[in-house]
Design an enzyme around this catalytic site. Sequence first.
Site, PDB file in Angstrom:
ATOM      1  N   ILE A 437      35.507  33.393  41.413  1.00 54.53           N
ATOM      2  CA  ILE A 437      35.050  34.783  41.468  1.00 54.53           C
ATOM      3  C   ILE A 437      35.988  35.751  40.752  1.00 54.53           C
ATOM      4  O   ILE A 437      35.600  36.862  40.416  1.00 54.53           O
ATOM      5  CB  ILE A 437      34.824  35.205  42.938  1.00 54.53           C
ATOM      6  N   SER A 439      39.914  36.432  41.315  1.00 58.00           N
ATOM      7  CA  SER A 439      41.336  36.444  41.622  1.00 58.00           C
ATOM      8  C   SER A 439      41.823  35.053  42.042  1.00 58.00           C
ATOM      9  O   SER A 439      41.063  34.275  42.622  1.00 58.00           O
ATOM     10  CB  SER A 439      41.632  37.463  42.724  1.00 58.00           C
ATOM     11  N   ASP A 495      44.387  46.032  43.576  1.00 54.15           N
ATOM     12  CA  ASP A 495      43.134  46.237  44.297  1.00 54.15           C
ATOM     13  C   ASP A 495      42.044  46.461  43.253  1.00 54.15           C
ATOM     14  O   ASP A 495      42.290  47.072  42.225  1.00 54.15           O
ATOM     15  CB  ASP A 495      43.289  47.488  45.166  1.00 54.15           C
ATOM     16  N   TYR A 518      39.437  47.922  60.105  1.00 51.97           N
ATOM     17  CA  TYR A 518      39.201  47.206  61.370  1.00 51.97           C
ATOM     18  C   TYR A 518      40.542  46.799  61.943  1.00 51.97           C
ATOM     19  O   TYR A 518      41.474  46.499  61.194  1.00 51.97           O
ATOM     20  CB  TYR A 518      38.303  45.983  61.183  1.00 51.97           C
ATOM     21  N   ASP A 605      31.693  43.228  39.045  1.00 51.91           N
ATOM     22  CA  ASP A 605      31.569  43.050  40.490  1.00 51.91           C
ATOM     23  C   ASP A 605      30.889  44.245  41.142  1.00 51.91           C
ATOM     24  O   ASP A 605      31.278  45.385  40.917  1.00 51.91           O
ATOM     25  CB  ASP A 605      32.961  42.910  41.131  1.00 51.91           C
ATOM     26  N   HIS A 647      28.981  39.972  41.039  1.00 45.48           N
ATOM     27  CA  HIS A 647      29.355  39.293  42.282  1.00 45.48           C
ATOM     28  C   HIS A 647      29.162  40.254  43.439  1.00 45.48           C
ATOM     29  O   HIS A 647      29.456  41.447  43.330  1.00 45.48           O
ATOM     30  CB  HIS A 647      30.809  38.835  42.232  1.00 45.48           C
ATOM     31  N   HIS A 701      37.392  32.875  53.289  1.00 42.46           N
ATOM     32  CA  HIS A 701      38.054  33.693  54.307  1.00 42.46           C
ATOM     33  C   HIS A 701      38.814  32.840  55.308  1.00 42.46           C
ATOM     34  O   HIS A 701      39.542  33.362  56.141  1.00 42.46           O
ATOM     35  CB  HIS A 701      37.041  34.565  55.034  1.00 42.46           C
TER      36      HIS A 701
HETATM   37  N1  GLN Z   1      36.791  39.760  41.350  1.00 44.50           N
HETATM   38  C1  GLN Z   1      37.269  40.079  42.641  1.00 44.50           C
HETATM   39  C2  GLN Z   1      38.189  38.981  43.151  1.00 44.50           C
HETATM   40  O1  GLN Z   1      37.950  37.851  42.821  1.00 44.50           O
HETATM   41  C3  GLN Z   1      36.129  40.231  43.614  1.00 44.50           C
HETATM   42  C4  GLN Z   1      36.609  40.575  44.991  1.00 44.50           C
HETATM   43  C5  GLN Z   1      35.515  40.946  45.953  1.00 44.50           C
HETATM   44  O2  GLN Z   1      34.378  40.619  45.758  1.00 44.50           O
HETATM   45  N2  GLN Z   1      35.851  41.588  47.043  1.00 44.50           N
HETATM   46  O3  GLN Z   1      39.110  39.243  43.912  1.00 44.50           O
HETATM   47 ZN    ZN Z   2      33.427  39.061  47.144  1.00 40.92          ZN
END
Ligand code: GLN
Ligand code: ZN
Length: 761
Positions: A437, A439, A495, A518, A605, A647, A701
């Site tokens: 995705i 990072s 970020d 949170y 994104d 994404h 996660h």
């Molecule tokens: N391109 C971002 C990453 O890979 C996408 C992060 C996200 O969707 N929160 O960190």
């Molecule tokens: Zn994401």
Amino acid sequence: MASHIVGYPRMGPKRELKFALESFWDGKSSAEDLEKVAADLRVSIWKQMAAAGIKYIPSNTFSYYDQVLDTTAMLGAVPERYSWTGGEIGFSTYFSMARGNASVPAMEMTKWFDTNYHFIVPELGPNTKFSYASHKAVTEYKEAKALGIDTVPVLIGPVTYLLLSKPAKGVEKTFPLLSLLDSILPVYKEVIAELKDAGASWIQFDEPTLVMDLDSHQLPAFSKAYTELESALSGLNVVVETYFADVTPEAYKTLTSLKGVTGFGFDLVRGTQTLELIKSGFPAGKYLFAGVVDGRNIWANDLAASITTLAALESVVGKDKLVVSTSCSLMHTAVDLINETKLDSEIKSWLAFAAQKVVEVNALAKALAGQKDEAFFSANAAAQASRRSSPRVTNEEVQKAASALRGSDHRRATPVSARLDAQQKKLNLPVLPTTTIGSFPQTVELRRVRREYKANKISEENYVNAIKEEISKVVKLQEELDIDVLVHGEPERNDMVEYFGEQLSGFAFTANGWVQSYGSRCVKPPIIYGDVSRPKPMTVFWSQMAQSMTARPMKGMLTGPVTILNWSFVRNDQPRFETCYQIALAIKKEVEDLEAGGIQVIQIDEAALREGLPLRKSEHTFYLDWAVHSFRITNCGVQDTTQIHTHMCYSNFNDIIHSIINMDADVITIENSRSDEKLLSVFREGVVYGAGIGPGVYDIHSPRIPSTEEIADRINKMLAVLDTNVLWVNPDCGLKTRKYTEVKPALINMVSAAKLIRTQL
Ligand code: GLN
Ligand code: ZN
């Protein structure tokens, strides 16, 4: 004329509570240490409001984690798996529900209305036993009283509590949660009785669900609940607070007819129609809590405009019944501007954080009572005027370009299937192409390099070399893993919004403008104060460098306009879509520069597109139209052979699938692994998705490493509903927060699962 604050941030001006919580959770400090920090924060907040002159000061708006979880504790509604045995709920049970423990996972967390705050979802069923198990509201009331401050204890209202809960595990999905009203009201009565005994004269019930689209059986629940509480509440003044949107005429009628209630609170920043409702009729003798100071934003109030609104309301409800208030709890804004010593002074004069908003509320109340602080009002008027006329706010060229976008469509000319063919000729990817995705893990060392570069402690050359080395490591790793479409790993980004905001004009950044997301987690949204433009390329240098290191396609990596908008504090002097179009134009330039620089795959994104969905269904279409339009603007000009990816986080988008299709991206990667079925059911039900799609094959996660078989199994499930030639194989989201020891084996298994299935096709 009185003043009232709906609620206040609890983290502290320098996130004191966050650090105290995390230190306690890590076993580095004691429960007493944590309680001391918390008590000090509460005391300083109460004193600050008292000193400002606020009449109705809230208590019980502090929380160690979340106010909904506090209510669950108050009601003793602890799910069985936490093995709570009764008595007053302490830290151990409380934090186990919030965060899980070694043997039991946490309760589910979800977004609080349309804010970026997340609450812990109550799990209820016919067998839930309720009992008065947390005396926090009373304890806090007494704590303030001991300081000589008579506060308004705040409780989440019984109907909102039930409407926000979900059926516990094993309970029918259709279980009528509102049927539990009779079971929870006795506990509410006990709390009310104790508060009365302790000397409370007012009590506040937050019932924000009154602004939602309610079913016909839901509205009567409010009447039923407050009729049932009426005798318990007698002798007390009661305010029922609503916030975040307009209340419908039906809800307004129900609300203002509630038994035992003496005042009603409305969000008059977002609720312009509510204002009309009030003007056309408000019950005699009741208090109106007029939320004119915005709790969702960081802008200084336009005091003169507020006075006009309040004066009109005063003639409806009477001088002694009008209370000046905030639009919602101030917990959704930053804490105190006083700590922003580096912020440009002109921009600073346009802002008000929670501490400053308290002062604004009081100044408005006093002005209405004939004690106008002339100096304060004229400074405010001057700041408003400077904001309206400042050349740093207005960029006419941008304004023109952005407004020209309205009403016309922007879309790539060639349909997606033909584009995909053209791209495949160039990219020559295998079936089930693998990618990630964006990072890769961010090490302590990497964060140090970025920090030192920012602080001018290391030279540009050293910085570039360090980042280059990191990119090269990530590229090599992906080649070793045999991933098909590579990423550079985003080592230069702290970020995904801040990185772009820092390079765009019209954005400002705070040092301490944190807002609770949170638990102990906070975010620091950038402030969009002016017309947005892109002075120079933002990512081309790094993307080209990364592409030069490999023969495989390297994805250019951008954050989309809607996500930048939804994760920022947005200007309130023009509609949100206007600002979004401006960002879209800036990102469009970047897309075109990447393409010209030889980047063939560009990911834009839109992690937060769904998050911006308005609370009311009647507003969904309008939002989705401009949001999706903004996304298409960014890439409508690229060649057919340039592949546009997007994404999205969160798997909860079945209801917006048609808008996602309408984004017209070539490939979308989406979070999925925590709810396979949900997403796939859309396709099973016949939604045709012609573009590439990569529903995440494993959950990033969690530190858990998925096996090849498990991933292969997932891919097969997807192949049952999706075409082989549209499916991509990728994780759920970016790998930034994981360790290499987790990422490597997981990706090895992911690639071998894809290869395994390729042989079986
Ligand atoms: N391109 C971002 C990453 O890979 C996408 C992060 C996200 O969707 N929160 O960190
Ligand atoms: Zn994401």
